[in-house]
Design a protein around this motif. Structure first.
Motif, mmCIF file in Angstrom:
data_model
loop_
_atom_site.group_PDB
_atom_site.id
_atom_site.type_symbol
_atom_site.label_atom_id
_atom_site.label_comp_id
_atom_site.label_asym_id
_atom_site.label_seq_id
_atom_site.Cartn_x
_atom_site.Cartn_y
_atom_site.Cartn_z
ATOM 1 N N TYR A 238 18.751 32.673 52.121
ATOM 2 C CA TYR A 238 18.879 31.515 51.234
ATOM 3 C C TYR A 238 20.203 30.808 51.512
ATOM 4 O O TYR A 238 21.185 31.456 51.864
ATOM 5 C CB TYR A 238 18.842 31.944 49.763
ATOM 6 N N PRO A 239 20.248 29.486 51.337
ATOM 7 C CA PRO A 239 21.534 28.784 51.533
ATOM 8 C C PRO A 239 22.575 29.281 50.523
ATOM 9 O O PRO A 239 22.270 29.491 49.347
ATOM 10 C CB PRO A 239 21.177 27.311 51.273
ATOM 11 N N VAL A 240 23.789 29.476 50.984
ATOM 12 C CA VAL A 240 24.890 29.913 50.116
ATOM 13 C C VAL A 240 25.802 28.720 49.856
ATOM 14 O O VAL A 240 26.307 28.098 50.786
ATOM 15 C CB VAL A 240 25.690 31.060 50.759
ATOM 16 N N ASP A 241 25.987 28.411 48.590
ATOM 17 C CA ASP A 241 26.835 27.291 48.187
ATOM 18 C C ASP A 241 28.241 27.852 47.916
ATOM 19 O O ASP A 241 28.503 28.389 46.845
ATOM 20 C CB ASP A 241 26.259 26.629 46.943
ATOM 21 N N TYR A 242 29.128 27.718 48.886
ATOM 22 C CA TYR A 242 30.470 28.258 48.729
ATOM 23 C C TYR A 242 31.263 27.487 47.673
ATOM 24 O O TYR A 242 32.175 28.033 47.055
ATOM 25 C CB TYR A 242 31.206 28.255 50.068
ATOM 26 N N GLY A 243 30.905 26.229 47.454
ATOM 27 C CA GLY A 243 31.537 25.487 46.378
ATOM 28 C C GLY A 243 31.182 26.061 45.021
ATOM 29 O O GLY A 243 32.028 26.123 44.118
ATOM 30 N N LEU A 244 29.921 26.502 44.874
ATOM 31 C CA LEU A 244 29.496 27.137 43.627
ATOM 32 C C LEU A 244 30.227 28.457 43.418
ATOM 33 O O LEU A 244 30.653 28.772 42.308
ATOM 34 C CB LEU A 244 27.980 27.367 43.648
ATOM 35 N N ILE A 245 30.368 29.232 44.495
ATOM 36 C CA ILE A 245 31.093 30.497 44.390
ATOM 37 C C ILE A 245 32.520 30.246 43.907
ATOM 38 O O ILE A 245 33.013 30.920 42.994
ATOM 39 C CB ILE A 245 31.094 31.228 45.750
ATOM 40 N N ALA A 246 33.179 29.272 44.508
ATOM 41 C CA ALA A 246 34.556 28.963 44.111
ATOM 42 C C ALA A 246 34.612 28.496 42.668
ATOM 43 O O ALA A 246 35.544 28.827 41.923
ATOM 44 C CB ALA A 246 35.141 27.902 45.041
#
Length: 225
Positions: free
Chosen positions: A16-24
């Motif tokens: 699945y695509p990982v949203d690194y902005g969401l993680i941050a």
């Protein structure tokens, strides 16, 4: 967050695509991030060779995400193989749950060590199991289990799913549970990493008496995203 809680969101690193902005974003808001397997394809534990190869990539994502905790998809597990994971804690065991692919559980409502890491057993039934399989329309069983855990100074750990929580009937039950928990204060609301680190520090002090009247440690988990 609306009810004053913080939790751990677990991301699948591949498939699945990982949203690194969401993680941050969730980390900046005081939540924790964990790694949920590798591809969520049910093959992580097909063989030791497969697991060891994937563990190398899982460890890389743990560093990328700034994560110290792991949960295996479908709660599949092999404690010996999992020693290859560079984690502080794992959450792949239930205390007991006959509905899981690997039925049964560890029979403990307390944290404990598995080799190099702390195991935080999930002691409250999952949202989908509670509402969709068992047909519950209130958080009654969650709150009854909380009372049992409280009496034995244990860990209350719950796993919920943002995709299921989009359904109003599931979200309503979860909100009622959070509202009930926010109305009491005789427990320690902790992120999973904090509960694991406390257990590690406590173990360094000598034998642990689980009947000592310490406060209930609650680590709310929210989401396998």
């Amino acid at each position: 967050q609306e009810y004053g809680f913080r939790s751990c969101f677990n991301f699948v690193p591949e498939r699945y695509p990982v949203d690194y902005g969401l993680i941050a974003d969730v980390q900046a808001r005081g939540f924790e991030v964990g790694v949920h397997g590798l591809r969520h394809d049910g093959r992580l534990f097909d063989s030791e060779a497969i697991f060891q190869a994937r563990a190398v990539r899982i460890n890389r994502y743990l560093q990328e995400f700034g994560a110290v905790g792991f949960r295996a998809p479908f709660t599949h597990r092999n404690p010996a193989w999992m020693q290859a994971l560079e984690i502080e804690y794992d959450r792949s065991f239930f205390d007991t749950d006959p509905y899981e692919p690997i039925a049964g559980g560890c029979m403990s409502i307390h944290q404990y060590f598995i080799g190099r890491f702390v195991e935080l057993p999930m002691t409250l039934i999952q949202d989908h199991t509670l509402i969709c399989l068992m047909g519950e329309t209130t958080p009654r069983l969650w709150l009854e289990k909380i009372d049992f855990v409280r009496r034995h100074n244990g860990l209350a750990l719950i796993n919920t799913h943002p995709d299921y929580l989009r359904q109003c009937k599931i979200q309503d039950v979860y909100r009622a549970f959070l509202e009930a928990m926010s109305a009491v204060s005789d427990y320690w609301h902790a992120l999973p990493r904090d509960a694991a680190r406390w257990w590690t520090s406590r173990a360094a002090c000598g034998p642990i008496d689980v009947d000592h009247p310490v406060k209930l440690a609650v680590a709310l988990r929210e989401g396998d995203s």
